[in-house]
Design a protein around this motif. Structure first.
Motif, mmCIF file in Angstrom:
data_model
loop_
_atom_site.group_PDB
_atom_site.id
_atom_site.type_symbol
_atom_site.label_atom_id
_atom_site.label_comp_id
_atom_site.label_asym_id
_atom_site.label_seq_id
_atom_site.Cartn_x
_atom_site.Cartn_y
_atom_site.Cartn_z
ATOM 1 N N ALA A 78 0.834 -1.207 0.000
ATOM 2 C CA ALA A 78 0.000 0.000 0.000
ATOM 3 C C ALA A 78 0.866 1.253 0.000
ATOM 4 O O ALA A 78 0.577 2.233 -0.712
ATOM 5 C CB ALA A 78 -0.920 -0.012 1.221
ATOM 6 N N ALA A 79 1.948 1.231 0.778
ATOM 7 C CA ALA A 79 2.819 2.403 0.862
ATOM 8 C C ALA A 79 3.583 2.649 -0.430
ATOM 9 O O ALA A 79 3.938 3.790 -0.751
ATOM 10 C CB ALA A 79 3.798 2.241 2.021
ATOM 11 N N LEU A 80 3.858 1.583 -1.194
ATOM 12 C CA LEU A 80 4.627 1.738 -2.434
ATOM 13 C C LEU A 80 3.746 2.073 -3.621
ATOM 14 O O LEU A 80 4.178 2.790 -4.544
ATOM 15 C CB LEU A 80 5.391 0.437 -2.730
ATOM 16 N N VAL A 81 2.502 1.587 -3.629
ATOM 17 C CA VAL A 81 1.653 1.691 -4.818
ATOM 18 C C VAL A 81 0.795 2.952 -4.820
ATOM 19 O O VAL A 81 0.731 3.676 -5.825
ATOM 20 C CB VAL A 81 0.761 0.437 -4.925
ATOM 21 N N PHE A 82 0.117 3.245 -3.718
ATOM 22 C CA PHE A 82 -0.914 4.277 -3.750
ATOM 23 C C PHE A 82 -0.384 5.701 -3.940
ATOM 24 O O PHE A 82 -1.092 6.536 -4.497
ATOM 25 C CB PHE A 82 -1.793 4.166 -2.503
ATOM 26 N N PRO A 83 0.830 6.039 -3.508
ATOM 27 C CA PRO A 83 1.326 7.381 -3.839
ATOM 28 C C PRO A 83 1.521 7.609 -5.330
ATOM 29 O O PRO A 83 1.617 8.758 -5.772
ATOM 30 C CB PRO A 83 2.675 7.446 -3.098
ATOM 31 N N VAL A 84 1.586 6.536 -6.110
ATOM 32 C CA VAL A 84 1.867 6.652 -7.549
ATOM 33 C C VAL A 84 0.592 6.798 -8.360
ATOM 34 O O VAL A 84 0.583 7.442 -9.420
ATOM 35 C CB VAL A 84 2.648 5.403 -8.029
ATOM 36 N N LEU A 85 -0.528 6.234 -7.885
ATOM 37 C CA LEU A 85 -1.730 6.124 -8.709
ATOM 38 C C LEU A 85 -2.270 7.468 -9.178
ATOM 39 O O LEU A 85 -2.773 7.591 -10.298
ATOM 40 C CB LEU A 85 -2.815 5.361 -7.932
#
Length: 566
Positions: free
Chosen positions: A352-359
């Protein structure tokens, strides 16, 4: 497909939010107790010809509700005249049949009786003298029991500080914690019984133990079933370099924003400074609506609803795979492997910490809607991260989150990767052959410097924090839940990047730096020992302040541009 994944993500938010209820109930602030070190008061008591209890009673009016008794060494009893300590040769010269290489003591009968069975060492008796084959002056030797009983009868919260020592006998018939104790704070850098006798030692500690902020003590997790309290203290040498108000603010901040329940204090050399110190602490706790009283163990059982957050994380991973212009599925698969291999049971929280900042960066660049989209995805990721990662161990600080540095490094790099297009070979060729300009080199160097600063300045003891920023931090935390500067900076760059007519490469550079601020949102929530409401308001304050500064920056740049172009 993206619409379906977004719908699943929204549906997963509902049970994930409900799963946070047990943690929120356990994190209610207070009560806290101000605990003073007994040995720090002893000189004051002796100088006034008073007992320790009489001095404690005077401090009660200033807010002190507890007292901590560090375990004494044999040499402490000797220096106070309670014990006499002699080498075997001295006793031989006095006509006693002592062993030359042994060491002997005598004194208070109760203490000598206790020491006779306290260590896994052979002993011998020569009348009132008790002999040991080793020099035991630096061995732990229990507590001043009369003072402990008096403090307990007077209504103080009693803390004892046992010392770990390899020759110490761990036997249920030898109580190592007085029955009057309310909590244990292990002295030194390790828990009692570490490393090989924790199973024996934990049965001898019937009360909650304290986790000391900034002082890892190996073996502490073995005592978790007794309950854990969070403790904050300042190293006394550092405290003396601070004004009473500055030191007090650190204690208040620890209680308000990091959930500490035991505030371990030592008086200043002058009574006037100590009064200012304690007055400021009381005022700060009152302003933060944190009551003084007997602290409680904050245990909770994670909700089974937290597993629904995996649906949200999987949906986010799918959106990343579909949103990246090249190699999206491969990148998503590698992130999954990285999280499972590196974080283990915390894999979902790390994903969650790696993916959601990018979306939020993968959609159209439609002005401030893009900023709002990025913020929304980041907050959704924070919910999933908190639902999956919140356990009693992580919330108490007994278990650290795996991958804190990755949460700041990987998302900006993924955002930069998203700027690549299908003809990436041609793009890389043009980039390689592009003639460098001094301005571009300066901007690239600035970007790398900011990225390095974001990583080096993690934590409360970061080495690269200017004095001006420290003063600004102090002022902000007095008026609000202080936002993180990385987040303020990142949010401020969104209007600058999206509302001004930059060349594409400049806009990409600004958005790359903005991704640092968005990644910091998830990094904020990965500090599970910080109460959830504090993390939430920290993020909201950072977003609003950053947006305001960014809009002001847009107005300034437009005016400067108009002036430059005449």
């Amino acid at each position: 497909m993206k619409l379906l994944l977004n719908a699943l993500l929204l549906l997963a938010l509902i049970p994930s939010l409900l799963a946070l209820k047990p943690r929120l109930q356990a994190e209610r602030p207070g009560p806290v107790v101000l605990v003073v070190d007994a040995e720090a008061l002893r000189e004051e008591a002796q100088s006034q010809g008073k007992s320790l209890l009489e001095v404690l009673e005077a401090y009660r009016a200033l807010g002190i509700g507890g007292v901590a008794f560090p375990e004494r060494f044999v040499k402490d009893w000797v220096s106070q005249g309670v014990l006499l300590y002699r080498g075997g040769r001295e006793l031989l010269e006095a006509g006693l049949p002592a062993k030359p290489g042994w060491f002997y003591l005598k004194g208070e009968p109760w203490l000598v009786t206790h020491l006779a069975t306290a260590y896994d060492l052979p002993t011998e008796r020569l009348g009132p003298w008790l002999g040991f084959p080793l020099d035991v002056q630096a061995f732990p030797a229990f507590y001043p029991l009369e003072e402990i009983r008096a403090a307990k009868e007077a209504g103080f919260f009693v803390v004892v500080r046992p010392i770990n020592q390899r020759y110490r006998r761990l036997d249920p018939s030898l109580p190592l914690v007085p029955k009057e104790a309310d909590a244990v704070v292990f002295a030194g850098l390790e828990a009692l019984g570490y490393p090989h006798r924790l199973e024996d030692a934990k049965d001898l500690v019937p009360v909650p133990v304290a986790l000391i902020e900034g002082t890892p003590q190996p073996g502490l997790t073995a005592y978790q079933e007794k309950g854990t309290l969070r403790l904050f203290s300042l190293r006394y040498e550092w405290q003396l370099t601070l004004t009473p108000e500055e030191a007090a603010d650190k204690y208040v901040l620890a209680s308000r924003e990091r959930g500490h329940q035991l505030l371990y204090l030592r008086p200043y050399p002058y009574r006037q400074d100590t009064e200012r110190f304690l007055k400021r602490i009381r005022e700060g706790l009152e302003a933060s609506h944190i009551p003084l009283g007997q602290p409680r163990v904050r245990g909770f059982t994670p909700s089974p609803l937290r597993h629904a957050a995996w649906v949200g994380v999987a949906s986010g991973l799918g959106l990343l795979a579909l949103g990246l212009p090249i190699y999206g599925p491969w990148v998503a698969f590698l992130l999954l492997l990285l999280a499972l291999g590196y974080a283990g049971s915390q894999a979902g929280a790390l994903l969650a910490a790696l993916v959601f900042p990018v979306l939020g960066f993968l959609g159209p660049r439609n002005g401030l809607w893009m900023w709002l989209r990025a913020l929304g995805y980041a907050l959704a990721g924070a919910v999933f991260l908190s639902a999956l990662g919140s356990t009693p161990e992580t919330v108490l600080g007994l278990q650290a989150f795996r991958g804190v540095s990755l949460t700041l490094l990987a998302p900006p790099l993924l955002v930069a990767f998203s700027f690549m297009r299908g003809n990436y070979k041609e793009t890389l060729t043009r980039l390689f052959l592009h003639p460098l300009r001094l301005g571009e080199v300066a901007l690239a160097g600035l970007a790398l410097l900011l990225l390095a600063l974001a990583l080096l300045r993690r934590g409360n003891d970061a080495p690269l924090v200017p004095e001006l920023e420290l003063k600004l931090r102090s002022w902000l935390q007095d008026v609000m839940v202080r936002p993180r500067f990385k987040e303020v900076f990142g949010h401020a760059l969104f209007p600058l990047a999206l509302l001004l007519p930059w060349p594409r490469w400049v806009q990409n550079s600004l958005l790359f730096l903005a991704a640092l601020g968005v990644a910091s949102i998830l990094n904020t929530f990965s500090h599970f020992h910080t109460p959830l409401p504090i993390s939430f308001f920290r993020v909201v304050n950072g977003a609003l302040l950053g947006l305001l500064l960014g809009l002001l920056g847009v107005m300034l740049v437009r005016r400067l541009r108009a002036w430059w172009l005449g």
